[in-house]
Design an enzyme around this catalytic site. Sequence first.
Site, mmCIF file in Angstrom:
data_model
loop_
_atom_site.group_PDB
_atom_site.id
_atom_site.type_symbol
_atom_site.label_atom_id
_atom_site.label_comp_id
_atom_site.label_asym_id
_atom_site.label_seq_id
_atom_site.Cartn_x
_atom_site.Cartn_y
_atom_site.Cartn_z
ATOM 1 N N GLY A 152 0.790 -1.058 0.021
ATOM 2 C CA GLY A 152 0.069 0.126 0.110
ATOM 3 C C GLY A 152 0.865 1.187 -0.075
ATOM 4 N N GLY A 157 3.272 1.079 2.822
ATOM 5 C CA GLY A 157 4.417 -0.148 2.921
ATOM 6 C C GLY A 157 3.749 -1.368 2.605
ATOM 7 N N SER A 158 4.072 -2.244 3.272
ATOM 8 C CA SER A 158 3.345 -3.651 2.949
ATOM 9 C C SER A 158 2.270 -3.822 3.834
ATOM 10 C CB SER A 158 4.218 -4.768 3.277
ATOM 11 O OG SER A 158 5.506 -4.707 2.533
ATOM 12 N N ASP A 174 -7.031 11.905 -1.400
ATOM 13 C CA ASP A 174 -6.636 11.063 -2.277
ATOM 14 C C ASP A 174 -7.588 9.913 -2.465
ATOM 15 O OD1 ASP A 174 -5.035 9.456 -4.234
ATOM 16 O OD2 ASP A 174 -3.882 8.546 -2.507
#
Length: 779
Positions: free
Chosen positions: A473, A476-477, A608
């Site tokens: 994402g 990060g993971s 976003d």
Amino acid sequence: MAHFLRKLHSLLSLIVFFFLFLFLAPPFASRVASLSTLSISETSNQTLVCALIKPPGRRPFLNCTSFPAGIRIPVNPNASFAGVVGGDGFLCGLRGGSLSPTSVLGCWRFSAANGTNVRYKRIYKGPPVTELDSGDAHVCSLANGTSRLECWQWPGWDRTRVPDDWSSVAVGGDYACGLMGTGKIACFGDNARVVHNWPNGSFRAVAAGSGYACAISWDNTNSLECWGDGAAKIEPPQGDFVSVALGENRSCALGSNSRVKCWGQSNFSLPEHLTDAYFVAIKAKRRVFCGVLASNYSLCCWGNEHFDSMPGSMVFDNVLPGPCQSQCPCGPLPGYGILCEQGYVCLPCKASAPVVHPPSPGPAPPPVRSRGLDGKLVVFLVVGCVGSASLLSLFGFLLFRYCKGRVCRVHDSGRIEETSSPDQTRPPPPQPRPLEKRLSHLVSMDSHLEEFPLQVLARVTNGFAQEFKIGTGSFGSVYRATLDDGREVAIKRAETSTAASPLHLGGGGGPSARRQTEDIDRAFLNELESLSRLNHKNLVKLCGFCEDGNELILVYEYMHNGSLHDHLHRIPESPLDSWAARLRVALDAARGIEYLHVYATPPVIHRDIKSSNILLNKSWTAKVSDFGLSLMCPEDDNSHLSLHAAGTIGYVDPEYYRLQHLTSKSDVYSFGVVLLELLSGYKAIHNNETGVPRNVVDFVIPYILQDEIHRVLDRKVLPPNPFEIEAVRYAGYLAADCVSLEGKDRPSITEIVYSLERALAACSARPLLSRSSTESSTS
Ligand SMILES: *[C@@H]1O[C@H](CO)[C@@H](O)[C@H](O)[C@H]1NC(C)=O
Ligand SMILES: *[C@@H]1O[C@H](CO)[C@@H](O)[C@H](O)[C@H]1NC(C)=O
Ligand SMILES: *[C@@H]1O[C@H](CO)[C@@H](O)[C@H](O)[C@H]1NC(C)=O
Ligand SMILES: *[C@@H]1O[C@H](CO)[C@@H](O)[C@H](O)[C@H]1NC(C)=O
Ligand SMILES: *[C@@H]1O[C@H](CO)[C@@H](O)[C@H](O)[C@H]1NC(C)=O
Ligand SMILES: *[C@@H]1O[C@H](CO)[C@@H](O)[C@H](O)[C@H]1NC(C)=O
Ligand SMILES: *[C@@H]1O[C@H](CO)[C@@H](O)[C@H](O)[C@H]1NC(C)=O
């Protein structure tokens, strides 16, 4: 500051609710709609007359004819209209008035030079319009059951500067007048003689001409009173009137005896051949007057050389003499049965007839009140945005200081985010940071934000093993795991990077470095605090966090059905492949955003919104994710990063991109792009047939504006049935409004929620006017 804002918010909410309460109880709910079924438009040398025609045994349709011939309005003969208005070089038609759940107002513009070069533009789609009028250039309306005025084709029009208690509206040359709920008159606009001289008292109707206005008094006499340019020079006739039509320096009025009297400059009067005629409706524009004959509902016009040279010849036969209404306070017109398929054409109310609304005995409202409901909402929103903007600038400032001299990471969605990372060379913190204290305080204060021990998270993911990883994402993971208590969660672990941990700057223990560290801690903490306060069923819930030395981990509820993006663009057969399901997803997401914009304190601008940030849980409820993190972005005007700092290519509000001016309307733009994705199935940026990249906004919006959305609907979904097409069109128009170039033209998220609720209702329920709506919807 935050505390103060919160207080301000509750105060403002109270005010808003107070006003909502006031306006949800319209003073005269029984008022009959006043839509015109006749219109007169002019160019420099032509007159266009349009009317709704209702031939026996056929549905009403719009017919237009110009004098001299030449202007051709490309109206679909199958389309059903509720009203029509015209002015200089334009004609507007209203589809679906008070009998239908939504109205669409579209206008055709034409020029004298080329009557076949006609451009169409929809200017409104929304709650049913029950009052509509136009002047030479402007068009104004009132929606059913509301007292809020809406005007178009009026540069500088500002709803917040007019009263908000309208019950009818009449638009003149460069001004508009209307009746307030109490029967008092109010006017606004540029014509000083009109807008500063309106008469006191209670009135039953008001009409506006090019330079002056007239009103019919409420008392038993039904007498006329006129004011404005030249009105004093020419006295209106005495008598008992039900309606009045004003042109330029000349006027006609329809008496309660159904006779028409005309007066004005150069002894204007009704042509001889019409003096014995009875009328049911009249209309005027500049020099031209038209009336519907009571005997056979034929339309005749007079006032200029074209009409005066054709006495006795009628412009149209079988004209619908008034709008179709569900009920008539003063009784229906005789013969109504053949006119409206459902509902009636109403008789005008006279003084002797049952009273629609009595004049208020209370004191008159001041002519122009400061601001209405909408103004309050605007203030509310503005304060909200100022609130989050100040929060933003705080974060921005802190992070700018932190980012200076080091590389900020731009993650895949284009946002800048901070990551913590194990950093072997970093010396231990010189002293216990106040962060921990505040964190534990936060955890003890807040019941639903939990601090997870790193060991627990490591254990349930088998040491962050690959097989638990479900994605990478923005942060990060992301891992999927089941906690010991059975909760399924998504664990977002900040990516390891070679940069130093953002929470511990510079490696030094100096006083300034320490202060910076504290600042960053505070920013992180504020972020968590605001995130933990956000709690709404359409927001992905943050369950907790883990801050252990170098690790920064956020734990969210797990969303079983993945992202909207996958269902639209990856999964071949998705349960979201129905129009109702897609609209429901849009509504869910809009409610989540509404919570962020309107109900969160301080308000949050997501920045976003995109289909991959809208996630679906087990029961297919859509939730907005990744909210609030964007608050952590540095605002650095001259850096390249700031251009990408506000979201994802294809979704970014062009106004924000250009002006770097963030408002909640930037989220509205991005939401509009998501809506277009939902409708068309195209990605925000996709390749066209020839492989050239194309933006969904540029491609789909022209079809929507031409009422041709069916040509760009997602083929994965079955073509909409007649009920669904209305809803889909409605959503299309909503999307078009959301992606307006200027933020001020976009709806608020609350308006979007309301619109989507209506669209979804239309999708699943039969519309009120089943027959004509179905037929018109296929036109
Ligand atoms: C519209 O009106 C014109 C002029 O009265 C007439 O010639 C024409 O047939 C009408 N159109 C329809 C579809 O009735
Ligand atoms: C109206 O005037 C324009 C120029 O102003 C001219 O081009 C056009 O032919 C005229 N139309 C008619 C029907 O006379
Ligand atoms: C009028 O406009 C149409 C469509 O734009 C065009 O085809 C036609 O040639 C124009 N006629 C004149 C006289 O300019
Ligand atoms: C219009 O408003 C009236 C009163 O507020 C309400 O009863 C009616 O259902 C509304 N009509 C539509 C189509 O919304
Ligand atoms: C109407 O009257 C005004 C002033 O009284 C004048 O300027 C205008 O030309 C008149 N309009 C017409 C069409 O005669
Ligand atoms: C309607 O009545 C008018 C006036 O009496 C007459 O001139 C006209 O021909 C009639 N129209 C029809 C279609 O009968
Ligand atoms: C109008 O409806 C008829 C019959 O339903 C249909 O054949 C015709 O194509 C429609 N016209 C347009 C322009 O949609």
